[in-house]
Scaffold this motif. Structure first.
Motif, PDB file in Angstrom:
ATOM      1  N   ALA A  35       9.431   0.673   4.972  1.00 57.19           N
ATOM      2  CA  ALA A  35      10.670   0.387   5.798  1.00 57.19           C
ATOM      3  C   ALA A  35      11.612   2.315   5.855  1.00 57.19           C
ATOM      4  O   ALA A  35      11.570   2.910   5.595  1.00 57.19           O
ATOM      5  CB  ALA A  35      12.256  -0.169   6.647  1.00 57.19           C
ATOM      6  N   HIS A  36      11.291   2.353   3.685  1.00 58.42           N
ATOM      7  CA  HIS A  36      11.397   3.357   3.345  1.00 58.42           C
ATOM      8  C   HIS A  36       9.869   4.542   3.089  1.00 58.42           C
ATOM      9  O   HIS A  36      10.848   5.551   2.902  1.00 58.42           O
ATOM     10  CB  HIS A  36      12.149   3.165   2.142  1.00 58.42           C
ATOM     11  CG  HIS A  36      13.484   2.584   2.012  1.00 58.42           C
ATOM     12  ND1 HIS A  36      14.161   2.770   1.151  1.00 58.42           N
ATOM     13  CD2 HIS A  36      13.543   0.875   1.958  1.00 58.42           C
ATOM     14  CE1 HIS A  36      15.234   2.278   1.658  1.00 58.42           C
ATOM     15  NE2 HIS A  36      14.849   0.735   2.226  1.00 58.42           N
ATOM     16  N   PHE A  37       9.272   4.101   3.112  1.00 54.80           N
ATOM     17  CA  PHE A  37       7.539   4.505   2.906  1.00 54.80           C
ATOM     18  C   PHE A  37       6.869   4.308   3.509  1.00 54.80           C
ATOM     19  O   PHE A  37       6.574   3.339   3.858  1.00 54.80           O
ATOM     20  CB  PHE A  37       7.432   5.350   0.764  1.00 54.80           C
ATOM     21  CG  PHE A  37       8.893   4.965   0.577  1.00 54.80           C
ATOM     22  CD1 PHE A  37       9.324   6.494  -0.012  1.00 54.80           C
ATOM     23  CD2 PHE A  37       9.513   4.742   0.027  1.00 54.80           C
ATOM     24  CE1 PHE A  37      10.014   6.853  -0.433  1.00 54.80           C
ATOM     25  CE2 PHE A  37      10.647   4.877  -0.790  1.00 54.80           C
ATOM     26  CZ  PHE A  37      11.387   5.939  -0.902  1.00 54.80           C
ATOM     27  N   GLU A  38       5.793   5.276   4.127  1.00 55.23           N
ATOM     28  CA  GLU A  38       4.986   4.663   5.094  1.00 55.23           C
ATOM     29  C   GLU A  38       3.432   4.422   4.044  1.00 55.23           C
ATOM     30  O   GLU A  38       3.317   4.064   4.576  1.00 55.23           O
ATOM     31  CB  GLU A  38       4.681   6.044   6.296  1.00 55.23           C
ATOM     32  CG  GLU A  38       5.792   6.723   7.105  1.00 55.23           C
ATOM     33  CD  GLU A  38       4.616   7.514   7.908  1.00 55.23           C
ATOM     34  OE1 GLU A  38       4.099   7.702   8.059  1.00 55.23           O
ATOM     35  OE2 GLU A  38       5.773   7.968   8.857  1.00 55.23           O
ATOM     36  N   ALA A  39       3.800   5.160   3.017  1.00 55.24           N
ATOM     37  CA  ALA A  39       2.407   4.867   1.915  1.00 55.24           C
ATOM     38  C   ALA A  39       3.327   5.176   0.593  1.00 55.24           C
ATOM     39  O   ALA A  39       4.094   5.352   0.798  1.00 55.24           O
ATOM     40  CB  ALA A  39       1.605   5.392   2.784  1.00 55.24           C
ATOM     41  N   LYS A  40       1.927   4.928  -0.217  1.00 60.55           N
ATOM     42  CA  LYS A  40       2.158   4.745  -1.649  1.00 60.55           C
ATOM     43  C   LYS A  40       2.950   6.756  -1.779  1.00 60.55           C
ATOM     44  O   LYS A  40       3.373   6.709  -2.599  1.00 60.55           O
ATOM     45  CB  LYS A  40       1.288   4.312  -1.744  1.00 60.55           C
ATOM     46  CG  LYS A  40       1.105   5.209  -3.689  1.00 60.55           C
ATOM     47  CD  LYS A  40       0.122   3.555  -4.685  1.00 60.55           C
ATOM     48  CE  LYS A  40      -1.187   4.289  -4.472  1.00 60.55           C
ATOM     49  NZ  LYS A  40      -2.152   4.626  -4.981  1.00 60.55           N
ATOM     50  N   ASP A  41       1.612   7.299  -1.378  1.00 61.12           N
ATOM     51  CA  ASP A  41       1.813   8.673  -1.136  1.00 61.12           C
ATOM     52  C   ASP A  41       3.224   9.387  -0.682  1.00 61.12           C
ATOM     53  O   ASP A  41       3.658  10.810  -1.550  1.00 61.12           O
ATOM     54  CB  ASP A  41       0.887   9.327  -0.202  1.00 61.12           C
ATOM     55  CG  ASP A  41      -0.955   9.873  -0.533  1.00 61.12           C
ATOM     56  OD1 ASP A  41      -0.848   8.770  -2.173  1.00 61.12           O
ATOM     57  OD2 ASP A  41      -1.835   9.886  -0.577  1.00 61.12           O
TER      58      ASP A  41
END
Length: 187
Positions: A46-52
């Protein structure tokens, strides 16, 4: 963002920074970040699409804060309670780095440092462009601006690495004096 979301985001940043201090970026999994932050997978995404995206947000947060603080001398974190704020934005920036908020110096010298150094340099490029190159430049006007900005920011990053590897023996004021003695003649 409400307080709960801010707290969750801070926990994710802290967990990620902790893991980055232990191992390289490529070896960190989203599951490890989730476990260390003690948040659910859905919450993470919900906060970040991916680690990148997390890495980019962390760097923007860290470097953005340091760069904007260096530009705004009224935001001093108590650094100048007993003296005047420095005239040089580079000195102010070095003082923020010396404070080592959010373990930024460890991140700049860790196994994943190349990623952080790239973001740091990109942030510096904006600062240098606005503070120095866009001003009334008198010397070397035949040198392209983007070359000059890249040269100055690269030199500053290398100086910071040299300072960290040397255990920060010089004061920010000394380093600022060295740095300005080298770059002012080209401006």
């Amino acid at each position: 963002m409400d307080r709960r979301q801010q707290k969750t985001r801070a926990a994710i940043f802290t967990a990620f920074s902790t893991l980055l201090a232990e191992k390289s970026y490529s070896k960190i999994t989203v599951q490890e970040i989730i476990d260390t932050a003690n948040v659910g997978r859905t919450t993470f995404y919900a906060h970040f699409e991916a680690k990148d995206d997390l890495l980019k947000a962390l760097c923007e947060n860290l470097f953005g804060h340091i760069i904007s603080s260096a530009l705004d001398c009224t935001h001093t974190h108590g650094l100048y309670s007993d003296k005047n704020a420095p005239e040089s934005v580079f000195c102010h920036l070095l003082q923020h780095l010396q404070e080592n908020e959010n373990n930024i110096l460890e991140l700049l010298s860790c196994e994943s440092s190349e990623l952080f150094l790239r973001y740091f340099k990109d942030s510096l490029n904006k600062l240098i462009q606005n503070q120095f190159v866009n001003q009334n430049r008198e010397n070397n006007t035949d040198i392209p601006q983007d070359f000059l900005v890249n040269h100055i920011s690269g030199s500053f990053v290398e100086m910071v690495l040299w300072w960290v590897k040397g255990r920060m023996k010089q004061t920010p004021e000394e380093l600022d004096r060295y740095f300005r003695a080298v770059i002012e003649p080209i401006l």
